[in-house]
Scaffold this motif. Structure first.
Motif, PDB file in Angstrom:
ATOM      1  N   SER A  55      -2.329   3.361  28.845  1.00 44.21           N
ATOM      2  CA  SER A  55      -3.256   4.170  30.020  1.00 44.21           C
ATOM      3  C   SER A  55      -4.176   3.058  30.603  1.00 44.21           C
ATOM      4  O   SER A  55      -4.868   2.265  29.824  1.00 44.21           O
ATOM      5  CB  SER A  55      -3.869   5.149  29.352  1.00 44.21           C
ATOM      6  OG  SER A  55      -4.998   5.749  30.122  1.00 44.21           O
ATOM      7  N   SER A  75      -2.063   7.570  33.090  1.00 42.66           N
ATOM      8  CA  SER A  75      -2.485   6.814  34.139  1.00 42.66           C
ATOM      9  C   SER A  75      -2.540   5.397  33.825  1.00 42.66           C
ATOM     10  O   SER A  75      -2.516   5.170  32.921  1.00 42.66           O
ATOM     11  CB  SER A  75      -3.893   7.064  34.615  1.00 42.66           C
ATOM     12  OG  SER A  75      -4.198   6.454  35.604  1.00 42.66           O
ATOM     13  N   PRO A  76      -1.772   4.777  34.942  1.00 42.85           N
ATOM     14  CA  PRO A  76      -1.313   5.258  36.232  1.00 42.85           C
ATOM     15  C   PRO A  76      -0.218   5.878  36.613  1.00 42.85           C
ATOM     16  O   PRO A  76      -0.086   6.179  38.060  1.00 42.85           O
ATOM     17  CB  PRO A  76      -1.545   3.897  37.009  1.00 42.85           C
ATOM     18  CG  PRO A  76      -0.788   2.857  36.138  1.00 42.85           C
ATOM     19  CD  PRO A  76      -1.210   3.264  34.802  1.00 42.85           C
ATOM     20  N   THR A  78       0.723   9.172  36.516  1.00 40.71           N
ATOM     21  CA  THR A  78       0.659  10.227  36.973  1.00 40.71           C
ATOM     22  C   THR A  78       0.148  10.371  38.435  1.00 40.71           C
ATOM     23  O   THR A  78      -0.808   9.699  38.865  1.00 40.71           O
ATOM     24  CB  THR A  78      -0.783  11.127  36.234  1.00 40.71           C
ATOM     25  OG1 THR A  78      -0.265  11.474  34.891  1.00 40.71           O
ATOM     26  CG2 THR A  78      -0.810  12.574  36.944  1.00 40.71           C
TER      27      THR A  78
END
Length: 359
Positions: A55, A75-76, A78
């Motif tokens: 993440s 993330s990243p 999503t």
């Protein structure tokens, strides 16, 4: 909600079921397009599983689960999903389109999950509604729910199409004199039509590009856009891959960057097998491709050229499931549609095929 409605109000012509089968990573809807894969997988006993990805929020490693996606830690990988609304269309059919967009935004959490994706935050939903009401006020529009009797034409993303379709189906249920037509031609192709003023709503798996916005401006097309949900992109491996449980963003970039010199697993880590990596991913016509290359390699379209590129996520999952040394990426919705659970042990796709035959 495609080209024609039958007399009883259900879908005719290219049916909702037909277009969803071609929608790619569209959650449960994708199952309609993977019958051959499931049948062959039942014979090969193929397995796949997700890889935990680092993440950029806290440096920890996460699988693309609902909790991780909706909390923001995945993330990243999503990505937000959007709809764009043509203001000229709002002025042309204010009652139908205005009421439809209100309906969409009010219930966007349900529609995102119905489409196989994930809800944005309540704050995002509330902000969407406030912004749309401001647009209506600026245009001098107050939609009359008792005068909803027009068509709504929706272009754009294959990925977002099931969400927009769920909104349309719900809308038609409440307003039987309205028709919502969803034409999932891809984010890029959809923006071409939208920028020419040829659609009312554009579904998009990425934000509009500068050159697309310039064309819209040249054509006098004014619009607003709204984040209606989230999609997680999964990194997947073969179920018999027992050497890699997680991967850093640096390693993902090293594997997928343009002119990468990583060709064997041992090029990533000396402890990994000295075997050639077989790579699978989406092709360049996809908004998923645009998002992945930008987030992992820093620029849209920047990626190595010696991987197996596919239009649909089912082909990617099939390829990875057939080779112990394969690695791929695609929307997590398809992985879940097969019956897999991100973060759990490898998923036996062959058993999914057996279960499907029993239903």
């Amino acid at each position: 909600m495609t080209d024609k409605q039958s007399e009883n109000g259900r879908i005719g012509g290219r049916s909702r079921r037909t277009f969803l089968a071609g929608a790619g990573a569209a959650g449960l809807a994708s199952l309609a397009g993977c019958t051959a894969f499931l049948e062959s997988a039942a014979e090969t006993d193929a397995t796949i599983s997700t890889v935990a990805v680092e993440s950029d929020e806290d440096g920890e490693y996460y699988h693309p689960t609902q909790d991780n996606i909706e909390s923001g830690v995945y993330s990243p990988l999503t990505r937000p999903l959007f709809i764009y609304v043509n203001h000229a269309s709002l002025e042309e059919k204010p009652n139908t389109l205005g009421t439809y967009v209100r309906h969409y935004l009010e219930n966007q959490h349900d529609f995102a999950r119905d489409g196989g994706y994930y809800a944005a935050t309540d704050g995002v939903r509330d902000e969407n509604q406030e912004e749309f009401e401001a647009v209506l006020k600026e245009l001098g529009i107050e939609p009359d729910e008792n005068a909803v009797d027009d068509d709504v034409d929706c272009s754009g993303s294959n990925t977002v199409a099931p969400v927009t379709d769920a909104a349309g189906e719900s809308f038609e249920g409440e307003y039987p004199d309205a028709n919502v037509y969803v034409d999932p031609e891809g984010t890029g192709a959809g923006f071409e039509a939208f920028a020419e003023g040829d659609s009312d709503v554009q579904s998009a798996s990425r934000e509009i590009l500068d050159e697309e916005a310039e064309i819209a401006e040249e054509n006098g097309v004014e619009y607003s856009h709204y984040e209606i949900g989230w999609d997680g992109l999964s990194v997947v491996k073969h179920g018999e891959n027992d050497w890699m449980d997680e991967i850093s963003l640096d390693d993902l970039h090293a594997v997928w960057r343009y002119e990468s010199d990583i060709t064997r697993w041992s090029d990533i880590d000396d402890d990994y097998p000295d075997e050639e990596i077989e790579l699978w991913g989406r092709d360049s016509d996809s908004g998923t491709f645009d998002y992945y290359t930008r987030e992992i390699n820093g620029e849209i379209g920047s990626i190595r050229t010696d991987y197996s590129a596919h239009t649909h996520t089912d082909s990617i999952m099939e390829g990875v499931a057939d080779n112990q040394y394969a690695l791929g990426w695609g929307g997590v919705g398809y992985f879940q549609a097969l019956g897999g659970t991100p973060g759990e042990d490898e998923f036996d796709v062959g058993e999914a095929g057996d279960d499907e035959d029993d239903e």
